[in-house]
Scaffold this active site. Structure first.
Site, mmCIF file in Angstrom:
data_model
loop_
_atom_site.group_PDB
_atom_site.id
_atom_site.type_symbol
_atom_site.label_atom_id
_atom_site.label_comp_id
_atom_site.label_asym_id
_atom_site.label_seq_id
_atom_site.Cartn_x
_atom_site.Cartn_y
_atom_site.Cartn_z
ATOM 1 N N HIS A 1 31.049 -0.856 56.831
ATOM 2 C CA HIS A 1 29.838 -0.198 57.350
ATOM 3 C C HIS A 1 30.096 0.728 58.540
ATOM 4 O O HIS A 1 29.180 1.436 58.977
ATOM 5 C CB HIS A 1 28.782 -1.253 57.701
ATOM 6 C CG HIS A 1 27.379 -0.795 57.432
ATOM 7 N ND1 HIS A 1 26.298 -1.641 57.414
ATOM 8 C CD2 HIS A 1 26.873 0.450 57.179
ATOM 9 C CE1 HIS A 1 25.193 -0.946 57.158
ATOM 10 N NE2 HIS A 1 25.510 0.318 57.014
ATOM 11 N N ASP B 1 20.503 -4.979 55.782
ATOM 12 C CA ASP B 1 21.703 -5.657 56.269
ATOM 13 C C ASP B 1 21.369 -7.085 56.717
ATOM 14 O O ASP B 1 20.274 -7.337 57.226
ATOM 15 C CB ASP B 1 22.239 -4.867 57.479
ATOM 16 C CG ASP B 1 23.724 -5.025 57.703
ATOM 17 O OD1 ASP B 1 24.240 -6.136 57.497
ATOM 18 O OD2 ASP B 1 24.369 -4.034 58.095
ATOM 19 N N HIS C 1 23.039 -8.143 59.076
ATOM 20 C CA HIS C 1 23.441 -7.979 60.476
ATOM 21 C C HIS C 1 22.708 -6.805 61.122
ATOM 22 O O HIS C 1 22.123 -5.980 60.410
ATOM 23 C CB HIS C 1 24.952 -7.731 60.537
ATOM 24 C CG HIS C 1 25.762 -8.742 59.776
ATOM 25 N ND1 HIS C 1 26.157 -8.531 58.470
ATOM 26 C CD2 HIS C 1 26.208 -9.968 60.133
ATOM 27 C CE1 HIS C 1 26.837 -9.601 58.045
ATOM 28 N NE2 HIS C 1 26.881 -10.493 59.032
ATOM 29 N N ASP D 1 24.434 -4.725 63.303
ATOM 30 C CA ASP D 1 25.455 -3.707 63.587
ATOM 31 C C ASP D 1 25.104 -2.936 64.859
ATOM 32 O O ASP D 1 25.276 -1.721 64.953
ATOM 33 C CB ASP D 1 25.669 -2.788 62.374
ATOM 34 C CG ASP D 1 26.204 -3.565 61.167
ATOM 35 O OD1 ASP D 1 26.713 -4.698 61.368
ATOM 36 O OD2 ASP D 1 26.112 -3.067 60.038
ATOM 37 N N HIS E 1 32.601 -2.059 62.325
ATOM 38 C CA HIS E 1 31.497 -2.125 61.351
ATOM 39 C C HIS E 1 30.293 -2.899 61.888
ATOM 40 O O HIS E 1 29.195 -2.751 61.365
ATOM 41 C CB HIS E 1 31.957 -2.697 59.988
ATOM 42 C CG HIS E 1 32.081 -4.191 59.916
ATOM 43 N ND1 HIS E 1 31.945 -4.899 58.737
ATOM 44 C CD2 HIS E 1 32.345 -5.110 60.868
ATOM 45 C CE1 HIS E 1 32.113 -6.192 58.972
ATOM 46 N NE2 HIS E 1 32.363 -6.347 60.242
ATOM 47 N N ASP F 1 23.853 -2.179 53.254
ATOM 48 C CA ASP F 1 25.000 -3.084 53.322
ATOM 49 C C ASP F 1 24.722 -4.169 52.281
ATOM 50 O O ASP F 1 23.695 -4.858 52.354
ATOM 51 C CB ASP F 1 25.056 -3.647 54.749
ATOM 52 C CG ASP F 1 26.228 -4.578 54.999
ATOM 53 O OD1 ASP F 1 26.701 -5.222 54.042
ATOM 54 O OD2 ASP F 1 26.649 -4.682 56.170
ATOM 55 N N ASP G 1 25.702 -6.999 51.955
ATOM 56 C CA ASP G 1 25.524 -8.365 52.465
ATOM 57 C C ASP G 1 24.086 -8.650 52.902
ATOM 58 O O ASP G 1 23.747 -9.788 53.237
ATOM 59 C CB ASP G 1 26.558 -8.720 53.553
ATOM 60 C CG ASP G 1 26.351 -8.013 54.884
ATOM 61 O OD1 ASP G 1 25.206 -7.673 55.233
ATOM 62 O OD2 ASP G 1 27.360 -7.818 55.602
ATOM 63 N N GLU H 1 30.274 -2.019 51.990
ATOM 64 C CA GLU H 1 30.776 -3.401 52.120
ATOM 65 C C GLU H 1 31.065 -4.113 50.794
ATOM 66 O O GLU H 1 31.157 -5.344 50.770
ATOM 67 C CB GLU H 1 29.847 -4.258 53.007
ATOM 68 C CG GLU H 1 29.754 -3.798 54.475
ATOM 69 C CD GLU H 1 30.944 -4.172 55.359
ATOM 70 O OE1 GLU H 1 31.751 -5.034 54.951
ATOM 71 O OE2 GLU H 1 31.086 -3.575 56.445
HETATM 72 N N1 LIG Z 1 28.589 -4.360 58.613
HETATM 73 C C1 LIG Z 1 28.793 -5.653 58.748
HETATM 74 N N2 LIG Z 1 29.015 -6.411 57.720
HETATM 75 N N3 LIG Z 1 28.789 -6.156 60.012
HETATM 76 C C2 LIG Z 1 29.046 -7.517 60.328
HETATM 77 C C3 LIG Z 1 29.058 -7.710 61.824
HETATM 78 C C4 LIG Z 1 29.323 -9.119 62.225
HETATM 79 C C5 LIG Z 1 29.253 -9.381 63.724
HETATM 80 N N4 LIG Z 1 27.928 -9.170 64.217
HETATM 81 C C6 LIG Z 1 30.245 -8.501 64.483
HETATM 82 O O1 LIG Z 1 29.886 -7.697 65.298
HETATM 83 O O2 LIG Z 1 31.415 -8.599 64.266
HETATM 84 MN MN LIG Z 2 26.351 -3.746 58.102
HETATM 85 MN MN LIG Z 3 26.240 -6.774 57.160
#
Ligand SMILES: NC(=[NH2+])NCCC[C@H](N)C(=O)O
Ligand SMILES: [Mn+2]
Ligand SMILES: [Mn+2]
Length: 299
Positions: A100, A123, A125, A127, A140, A226, A228, A271
């Site tokens: 990402h 997402d 998350h 990010d 990411h 994303d 996920d 991703e």
């Molecule tokens: N694009 C993604 N899958 N991001 C996951 C981030 C996970 C976690 N918050 C980090 O900063 O490492």
């Molecule tokens: Mn992401």
């Molecule tokens: Mn994610």
């Protein structure tokens, strides 16, 4: 929606630490993306993959909690140029990740074409980390913060301008794993977030109605999806899975509603990690969702 689409692959896996996501663009192409879009009577061109210069990894160091900073920056700069050219030629970019972190490049290429760009960020998350708050140092997990103008200059200033998007035009959908620093920036900037709690409570229909309404004054909307964000049951091939996500049908409903609203002007799916996947399931879901987004109907 524009009827001319240009596919750009970005085989970048350096924004995080699990190898394999660089094969995402191939896996998505193998799941017959091109054919699927052509069947919806779009004219499709595949521009191939952005070159990821892995020799830069040697120069990269992680002292500042920004792993592979130079490699990610270099790839995002190249991607920004290509996305910009696609939009200039009056076509819609469809960017395939890669991790990402590539959103930094996509948005750098997209955003200058709009006065008031909207951004939908599907997402698990946020990010929204910076080097100061990131638990991992993985870029990411920082790409949305960077696009809002928060983070290392080498990243925020790609394309020569920042920020790429205003906080009031950003909507996150599907969040269920937010770090402490991310919660703080969400509050500070007043970013609209539909966590899984709101998705459960309101239902995806309401979430999407509100999202579409919220972005009604935008002159373009970028969708950054994303994989996920979906529940790992449907998409086992992602590097940072979090259970309790968006279901397969909720994902399709969201894409169908975006298609009906006809607001999306650029797209990125990221991703997909075929090494972690089961028989390309995750890429197949990605292609199915792109189908719905581009107007595929059940009947
Ligand atoms: N694009 C993604 N899958 N991001 C996951 C981030 C996970 C976690 N918050 C980090 O900063 O490492
Ligand atoms: Mn992401
Ligand atoms: Mn994610």
């Amino acid at each position: 929606m524009k009827k001319e689409i240009s596919i750009i692959g970005v085989p970048l896996d350096l924004g995080q630490t699990r190898r394999g996501v660089d094969m995402g663009p191939s896996a998505i192409r193998y799941a017959q993306l091109h054919e699927r879009i052509e069947n919806l009577s779009y004219s499709v061109e595949d521009l191939g993959d952005i070159l990821v210069d892995r020799t830069l990894v040697k120069e990269d160091h992680t002292e500042h909690n920004l792993k592979n900073l130079k490699s990610v920056k270099d790839t995002c700069e190249k991607l920004a140029v290509e996305v910009d050219e696609v939009i200039k030629s009056n076509r819609m970019p469809l960017v395939l990740g890669g991790d990402h972190s590539i959103a930094i490049g996509t948005l750098a290429g997209v955003s200058k074409h709009y006065n008031n760009l909207g951004l939908i960020w599907f997402d698990a998350h946020g990010d929204l980390n910076t080097a100061e708050t990131s638990p991992s140092g993985n870029i990411h997990g920082m790409s949305l913060a960077v696009s809002l103008g928060h983070g290392h200059d080498l990243l925020t200033k790609i394309g020569g301008y920042f920020p790429k998007v205003k906080p009031e035009n950003v909507i996150i959908i599907g969040a269920r794993d937010l770090d402490e620093g991310e919660r703080a920036i969400i509050k500070e900037l007043g970013i609209k977030v539909y966590t899984m709690h709101e998705v459960d409570k309101l239902g995806m229909t309401k979430v999407m109605e509100e999202t579409i309404d919220h972005l009604k004054d935008c002159d373009g909307v970028h969708l950054s999806l994303d994989l996920d964000g979906l529940d790992p049951i449907h998409v086992p091939g992602v590097g940072t899975p979090v259970s309790g996500g968006i279901t397969y049908r909720e994902g399709h409903l969201a894409m169908e509603m975006l298609s009906e609203a006809d607001i999306i002007t650029s797209i990125e799916f990221v991703e997909v990690n075929p090494i972690l996947d089961e028989k390309n399931k995750t890429a197949i879901v990605a292609v199915a969702l792109i189908g719905s987004l581009l107007g595929e109907k059940l009947l």
